[in-house]
Design an enzyme around this catalytic site. Sequence first.
Site, PDB file in Angstrom:
ATOM      1  N   ASP A 108       0.861  -1.179   0.000  1.00 10.33           N
ATOM      2  CA  ASP A 108       0.000   0.000   0.000  1.00 10.33           C
ATOM      3  C   ASP A 108       0.902   1.234   0.000  1.00 10.33           C
ATOM      4  OD1 ASP A 108      -2.292   1.663   0.547  1.00 10.33           O
ATOM      5  OD2 ASP A 108      -3.213  -0.110   1.474  1.00 10.33           O
ATOM      6  N   ASP A 204      -2.871   4.708  -2.238  1.00 13.86           N
ATOM      7  CA  ASP A 204      -3.812   5.380  -1.348  1.00 13.86           C
ATOM      8  C   ASP A 204      -4.159   6.788  -1.852  1.00 13.86           C
ATOM      9  OD1 ASP A 204      -5.022   5.008   1.360  1.00 13.86           O
ATOM     10  OD2 ASP A 204      -3.914   6.843   1.805  1.00 13.86           O
ATOM     11  N   GLU A 257      -6.511   4.067  -5.659  1.00 13.61           N
ATOM     12  CA  GLU A 257      -7.765   4.295  -4.944  1.00 13.61           C
ATOM     13  C   GLU A 257      -8.380   5.562  -5.531  1.00 13.61           C
ATOM     14  OE1 GLU A 257      -9.510   4.915  -0.421  1.00 13.61           O
ATOM     15  OE2 GLU A 257      -7.549   5.704  -0.910  1.00 13.61           O
ATOM     16  N   HIS A 330     -11.171  -2.322   3.792  1.00 14.87           N
ATOM     17  CA  HIS A 330     -11.036  -1.910   5.190  1.00 14.87           C
ATOM     18  C   HIS A 330     -11.713  -0.566   5.469  1.00 14.87           C
ATOM     19  CE1 HIS A 330      -8.108   0.276   2.974  1.00 14.87           C
ATOM     20  NE2 HIS A 330      -7.853   1.041   4.007  1.00 14.87           N
ATOM     21  N   ASP A 331     -12.272   0.058   4.443  1.00 13.84           N
ATOM     22  CA  ASP A 331     -12.931   1.357   4.617  1.00 13.84           C
ATOM     23  C   ASP A 331     -14.453   1.271   4.517  1.00 13.84           C
ATOM     24  OD1 ASP A 331     -10.528   2.769   4.902  1.00 13.84           O
ATOM     25  OD2 ASP A 331     -10.315   3.013   2.725  1.00 13.84           O
TER      26      ASP A 331
HETATM   27  C1  GLC Z   1      -7.522   5.798   2.257  1.00 12.95           C
HETATM   28  C2  GLC Z   1      -7.402   4.549   3.080  1.00 12.95           C
HETATM   29  C3  GLC Z   1      -7.983   4.824   4.430  1.00 12.95           C
HETATM   30  C4  GLC Z   1      -7.193   5.918   5.081  1.00 12.95           C
HETATM   31  C5  GLC Z   1      -7.090   7.144   4.181  1.00 12.95           C
HETATM   32  C6  GLC Z   1      -5.976   8.034   4.627  1.00 12.95           C
HETATM   33  O1  GLC Z   1      -8.833   6.153   2.016  1.00 12.95           O
HETATM   34  O2  GLC Z   1      -7.978   3.468   2.427  1.00 12.95           O
HETATM   35  O3  GLC Z   1      -8.024   3.692   5.236  1.00 12.95           O
HETATM   36  O4  GLC Z   1      -7.776   6.283   6.301  1.00 12.95           O
HETATM   37  O5  GLC Z   1      -6.816   6.834   2.842  1.00 12.95           O
HETATM   38  O6  GLC Z   1      -4.735   7.443   4.365  1.00 12.95           O
END
Ligand code: GLC
Length: 557
Positions: A108, A204, A257, A330-331
């Site tokens: 990641d 990310d 993402e 995980h979100d």
């Molecule tokens: C992304 C991640 C999330 C995190 C955010 C800040 O959305 O998936 O879990 O809190 O970025 O890094």
Amino acid sequence: MEKNSATLNTIQREWWKEAIIYQIYPRSFKDGNGDGIGDLNGIITKLPYLKALGVDVLWLSPCFKSPNADNGYDVSDYEDIMDEFGTMADFDNLLHEVHELGMKLILDLVVNHSSDEHRWFKEARKSKDNPYREFYIWRDEPNDWISFFSGSAWTLDPLTRQYYLHLFVAKQPDLNWENPALRQEIYKMMRFWLDKGVDGFRMDVIPFLSKDTTFADFPAGRKNDLTYYANGPKIHEYLQEMNAEVLSRYDCLTVGEGFGVNAGQANLYVGKNRHELQMIYHFDHAVPRGEEHFITPAPEFNVVQLKAIFSKWDTALGDDGWQNIYWGNHDNPRVLSRFGDVGAYRIESAKMLATLLLTLRGTPSIYQGDELGMTNCPFENIQEYDDIQVKNAYQSLVLGQKKDASTFIKACNQIARDHARTPMQWTDAENAGFTEGKKSWLKLNPNYRYINAAQAQNDPNSVYHYCRVLIQFRKDNPVLVYGNYEDLLPDDPYLWAFRRSLEGFSLMIVANFCGEIQPFPLLSLVERTSLLIGNYNGEGIKDALRPYEVRVLSCWE
Ligand code: GLC
Ligand code: CA
């Protein structure tokens, strides 16, 4: 299955399109040393389980040194391993074992921001002329931007009396991508991992790297609209540079993402001739989690809306771009609690959702535990939650604005990220076999007594075995990777029916999204199909689908 083997004469095959990704949230996957926190050695012990499932690529949520303000999404050293997760030797060992089993490992990449405990930030805040000052974003006055995790996106640093930007919590200062020295440091770090043999990156909040450096207030009509932070003026310049300097030099997988990227913008990131990323995943069907939703959650998507979202993206990407398909991560809360039935039809609905995930067009990601049909966890009070987003929202809404605490907890039970972060349920023994220690870092879902991997592996009718068969089926049927996608019933309020076709050959997938028998209106099509895979035993009702039934059919004209 003669009819079913497309020849792939005209298709350019890509391993990353054919791959099936499995996301591991290391903190919650498997504890190897009894401290209640998942770790790298724990993951190693479960690689045979993943291999048997048939997945190809493991995506590890961040495993780098971090003070864990946001569970590793706040990195204090990009080239070292988080203490709780193990050592670099453990990492090397994990990578080696993954490769030995013929799988790949992606990391990641969290480079919109670092931790405030990163040495760059510790230096930067010392003085305005520190060489690292320009690694971050400083202003004399804040604008009206807000943080994803409540409050202003700016914090005053007392020593130098300037504000720094953090789109997430104050412990996650945003990096300044305008600065070429910062960019070179990031590329160097990426090469460090790729040279070790890592197979790619999930990136990310990648659309956030470039900011409008005037830092004006939100424009009219977009106040508090966090998607405004995405797609900044130089984002494509940066990604093309990253591609030229790093990505193009390795045979690696890249998935961005895509928060804030709409379907019309997608191919700017992933189009064939853009030289940026291979794929992104969008948020159009993710659970909205702005602060206000912790009092009033947005209504869940219905199946007509879901189909429209998938069709829109499929059309927008066309033959040029590619996407990553997911239900959970995980979100987001557990997909089964969103679109399935966690009661009587838990098994059927989990299989139905898995079927869609593995037959839609795009590279699928399975989130850990979804292959077992894991569900949202009944958290009872604020103390049981861990997520910084929940805690900050509580602070702001309940303690600050005096909103009703039980309304808040009710909303959390629907939308909080911690539902996906409860430990993986391995067995029905104490602590679900996740840890040998006394206590896991986050509450376990009490349903581990009957939802767990040991049960699933012993039960031929389990969601796990169904996923395993389906994964193999996808590998045997390139039409599911390369075939085009056609929604057959966009307006049906209960059924999702689509055809995937390639070189004169097609499969039809029909799914019932509700707990009642639904007539299937394409009878004439049914006459010319035969059942290949389904989530009920036997052929079933000819012209109707049972509750949450799904069928994968071969079809001919
Ligand atoms: C992304 C991640 C999330 C995190 C955010 C800040 O959305 O998936 O879990 O809190 O970025 O890094
Ligand atoms: Ca541990």
